[in-house]
Scaffold this active site. Structure first.
Site, PDB file in Angstrom:
ATOM      1  N   SER A 203       1.386  -7.555   1.985  1.00 54.80           N
ATOM      2  CA  SER A 203       0.363  -6.623   2.457  1.00 54.80           C
ATOM      3  C   SER A 203      -0.680  -6.393   1.366  1.00 54.80           C
ATOM      4  CB  SER A 203       1.026  -5.334   2.931  1.00 54.80           C
ATOM      5  OG  SER A 203       0.114  -4.520   3.621  1.00 54.80           O
ATOM      6  N   GLN A 204      -0.833  -5.144   0.880  1.00 60.65           N
ATOM      7  CA  GLN A 204      -1.753  -4.931  -0.234  1.00 60.65           C
ATOM      8  C   GLN A 204      -1.407  -5.856  -1.397  1.00 60.65           C
ATOM      9  OE1 GLN A 204      -3.121  -0.950  -2.393  1.00 60.65           O
ATOM     10  NE2 GLN A 204      -1.094  -1.560  -3.096  1.00 60.65           N
TER      11      GLN A 204
ATOM     12  N   HIS B  51       4.167  -5.922  11.097  1.00 60.24           N
ATOM     13  CA  HIS B  51       3.774  -6.021   9.692  1.00 60.24           C
ATOM     14  C   HIS B  51       4.944  -6.357   8.760  1.00 60.24           C
ATOM     15  CE1 HIS B  51       0.913  -5.678   6.531  1.00 60.24           C
ATOM     16  NE2 HIS B  51       1.468  -4.617   5.974  1.00 60.24           N
TER      17      HIS B  51
ATOM     18  N   TYR C  55       0.823  -1.211   0.000  1.00 58.57           N
ATOM     19  CA  TYR C  55       0.000   0.000   0.000  1.00 58.57           C
ATOM     20  C   TYR C  55       0.858   1.263   0.000  1.00 58.57           C
ATOM     21  CZ  TYR C  55      -4.103   2.844   1.270  1.00 58.57           C
ATOM     22  OH  TYR C  55      -5.130   3.757   1.293  1.00 58.57           O
TER      23      TYR C  55
ATOM     24  N   ASP D 142       1.065  -8.158  14.218  1.00 58.71           N
ATOM     25  CA  ASP D 142       0.826  -7.216  13.131  1.00 58.71           C
ATOM     26  C   ASP D 142      -0.247  -6.215  13.545  1.00 58.71           C
ATOM     27  OD1 ASP D 142       0.325  -5.939  10.693  1.00 58.71           O
ATOM     28  OD2 ASP D 142       0.592  -7.790   9.541  1.00 58.71           O
TER      29      ASP D 142
END
Length: 323
Positions: A187-188, A303, A92, A273
């Site tokens: 992640s994203q 994360h 992201y 996270d």
């Protein structure tokens, strides 16, 4: 850092029923068909890079609506025969960066297609090069609520379609073995990889890493930081739109994509996270249709997850399946 969510034992059985629209498959079949019908062909241009021991090209391919999306394609010098490929999506706020900046998959012997994310690339890293030429109704800062009033206009409809077209573009490259294409991202990027694995057809492996964009309602309710909070902020203002927002998001939920993924899959999750609550990633993993599946758990990480250690695990896992 404390544990941010459920215990490991609870996560192993956490399988929430996420709303699934009756026309989910039709919506995505129509969306992808329209993008493919828009025409355009992938174009490769040698990249300007100081890297001399890999071949690096600037790839432009048609994404949603035929709109141009960029990626870096890195591959070994003098490789014999078509190679397996890893298509990677970005986290992201980041972009594809500079040519030669992210080449570990190419150094491991793969064709590496590192895809830009439209409308992002200015939050961290070295930048992006793909605009998103679409407007939005009222939205919070960031991209999570852009166009959220309808699945037709929602931002991630365009991003997920770009992801599928990136796989199409990779398969069209003459030096890629189209039967050995993996998708990955952190992640994203992990959430995008789930969508690509479900929608592109013929993806041979999926490796979502600390995957975002899963179990949206759970994320908005329990995340301590990061872009899930954009949803919570939006709904704190637009109090009467809760049902409509989560209906839109149900078309883009990694849980619903996981139900349609049969390719071998390796997930990762970090139990501390604060950005992607581990329960949201486990919600997708526990609905996965694939029989060949595994999840690497990093109990004391935030994360960043497994970092380089997890890449080594991914590389070993993928080599065992691709040879």
């Amino acid at each position: 850092m404390p544990l941010t969510d459920l215990t490991h034992a609870e996560l192993l059985t956490f399988r929430p029923e996420v709303q699934e629209p009756a026309d989910f498959d039709q919506f995505w079949a129509r969306t992808i068909a329209q993008a493919r019908a828009a025409g355009g062909v992938p174009e490769l241009t040698p990249a300007d890079s100081p890297v001399t021991q890999l071949l690096i090209d600037d790839l432009v391919f048609p994404g949603f609506g035929g709109e141009p999306v960029r990626a870096w394609v890195s591959r070994p010098l003098n490789a014999a025969g078509p190679l397996p490929a890893v298509v990677q999506y970005q986290g992201y706020g980041g972009g594809r960066g500079l040519p030669g900046e992210n080449v570990v998959w190419a150094l491991a012997g793969y064709v590496h297609v590192f895809v830009d994310t439209r409308g992002q690339g200015s939050g961290w890293g070295s930048g992006g090069d793909t605009p998103d030429p679409h407007g939005s109704g009222p939205a919070t800062p960031g991209v999570m609520t852009r166009g959220i009033h309808s699945p037709e206009t929602y931002y991630y409809r365009r991003v997920f379609t770009d992801a599928v077209r990136a796989v199409d573009a990779a398969r069209a490259l003459p030096f890629v073995d189209g039967d050995r294409i993996a998708v990955t991202g952190g992640s994203q990027g992990g959430g995008i990889a789930l969508a690509a694995a479900a929608l592109a057809g013929g993806v041979a492996a999926a490796m979502p890493d600390v995957a975002f964009l899963c179990a949206y309602r759970r994320g908005a309710e329990v995340a301590a930081g990061g872009p899930f909070l954009e949803l919570a902020t939006y709904l704190s203002v637009h109090r009467d739109e809760v049902a409509d927002v989560f209906r839109t998001l149900s078309y883009f939920d990694g849980v619903n994509f996981a139900r349609r993924i049969h390719a071998p899959s390796l997930f990762s999750v970090a139990l501390m996270d604060t950005v992607v609550p581990p329960s949201t990633t486990f919600a997708a993993y526990n609905h996965l249709a694939a029989s060949d599946r595994a999840i690497e758990v990093y109990p004391f990480n935030d994360h960043e997850g497994g970092g380089g250690a997890h890449w080594r695990a991914q590389a070993a896992w993928l080599a065992a399946r691709f040879g």
